[in-house]
Design an enzyme around this catalytic site. Structure first.
Site, PDB file in Angstrom:
ATOM      1  N   SER A  47     -53.064 -24.886  43.652  1.00  0.00           N
ATOM      2  CA  SER A  47     -54.156 -24.505  44.559  1.00  0.00           C
ATOM      3  C   SER A  47     -55.376 -24.084  43.733  1.00  0.00           C
ATOM      4  CB  SER A  47     -53.712 -23.367  45.493  1.00  0.00           C
ATOM      5  OG  SER A  47     -53.088 -22.342  44.743  1.00  0.00           O
ATOM      6  N   GLU A 184     -42.692 -24.168  52.624  1.00  0.00           N
ATOM      7  CA  GLU A 184     -44.090 -24.117  53.083  1.00  0.00           C
ATOM      8  C   GLU A 184     -44.244 -24.848  54.413  1.00  0.00           C
ATOM      9  OE1 GLU A 184     -47.159 -25.150  50.264  1.00  0.00           O
ATOM     10  OE2 GLU A 184     -48.714 -25.065  51.822  1.00  0.00           O
TER      11      GLU A 184
HETATM   12  O1  KIV Z   1     -50.350 -24.170  44.732  1.00  0.00           O
HETATM   13  C1  KIV Z   1     -49.989 -23.156  45.357  1.00  0.00           C
HETATM   14  O2  KIV Z   1     -50.702 -22.161  45.429  1.00  0.00           O
HETATM   15  C2  KIV Z   1     -48.670 -23.200  45.991  1.00  0.00           C
HETATM   16  C3  KIV Z   1     -48.205 -22.125  46.867  1.00  0.00           C
HETATM   17  C4  KIV Z   1     -49.043 -21.281  47.614  1.00  0.00           C
HETATM   18  C5  KIV Z   1     -46.801 -22.098  47.206  1.00  0.00           C
HETATM   19  O3  KIV Z   1     -47.958 -24.135  45.785  1.00  0.00           O
END
Ligand code: KIV
Length: 267
Positions: A47, A184
């Site tokens: 992310s 998720e």
């Molecule tokens: O990339 C991310 O932040 C994630 C999660 C929030 C599980 O995969």
């Protein structure tokens, strides 16, 4: 000297029915603050692509970018278990590719493990990494690296067929040796069923309160973006607005020649 959290600590919390806390972090400053708050796991999520690097999704994130940010988080952390999130196409090509790249998180970035997305299809790769001594956090349900194939970020497992597949995926990830698994975007009833059927902790994001722990993107909790908050996140602060107010005041004071004042000036 404080000791970093490891798999044994996570499993101890799980056996003692204590909820596991996890957050994303992308730099040393935020890692230090989260670590001070006794979070169990800091995930350097891909992310990163959206929260820090300004991409539209996680797909453009590279291995080098992820390693760079994981190393920063590891430097800022004294207690939490730091997990590097392997980006798109850094582990899907072959188990050998996955082993070579995941090893870099431990050797070069100071991580205590890695996360990979996928269920049955990726289980042999998880097995290969675990066999080499690399702790793996699994991830099923919404798979942001498959956003194009899944047709957006849609809750998974709403019909009996996909629900059955998710249960099989969770089992496969557990059998391959993952120490825990992220669920998720999965409906509450199904994530409860998965949680009850596994002997490793489930860590939910948009998967209801029955998981063994919760993970959230730190920017969502802190209110850093005012255009979007995912349904599964709660805004615990409005930092975006607070930062804007502070920076507007700074600009104003420079223009009005109120900053720097005598306290900030060397004679
Ligand atoms: O990339 C991310 O932040 C994630 C999660 C929030 C599980 O995969």
């Amino acid at each position: 000297m404080s000791r970093k959290t490891g798999i044994r600590d996570i499993h101890k919390r799980y056996r003692e029915n204590q909820k596991i806390t996890a957050l994303t972090a992308y730099d040393a400053a935020m890692a230090k603050i989260a670590d001070d708050c006794d979070v169990d796991i800091l995930l350097v999520g891909d992310s990163l692509g959206m929260t820090v690097l300004g991409y539209e999704n996680t797909l453009p994130v590279t291995l080098e970018q992820s390693l760079h940010h994981t190393a920063a988080v590891a430097r800022g952390t004294q207690k939490a278990m730091v997990i590097g999130d392997m980006p798109f196409l850094t582990y899907q090509i072959s188990p050998e590719q996955a082993l070579r790249n995941s090893g870099r998180y431990l050797q070069e970035a100071g991580a205590a493990g890695v996360k990979l997305e996928g269920g049955e299809a990726i289980a042999p790769t998880i097995g290969r990494l675990v066999g080499a001594g690399i702790p793996v956090l699994g991830h099923i349900g919404i798979l942001p690296q498959s956003v194009l194939a899944q047709g957006g970020y849609r809750v998974q497992g709403r019909d009996p067929e996909t629900a059955k597949q998710l249960l099989a995926d969770a089992k496969a990830v557990e059998q391959a040796g993952a120490f825990a698994i992220v669920l998720e975007g999965i409906p509450r009833q199904l994530s409860r069923e998965i949680t009850e059927s596994l002997d490793i902790p489930t860590i939910g994001i948009g998967a209801g309160p029955d998981c063994d722990g919760q993970i959230q993107v730190v920017h969502d909790l802190l209110g850093m973006f005012d255009d979007f908050t995912p349904r599964h996140a709660r805004r615990y602060a409005e930092l975006g607005e607070l930062i804007r107010q502070a920076l507007r005041q700074y600009c104003q004071e420079v223009r009005d020649q109120q900053f720097p004042g005598p306290e900030q000036t060397f004679e």
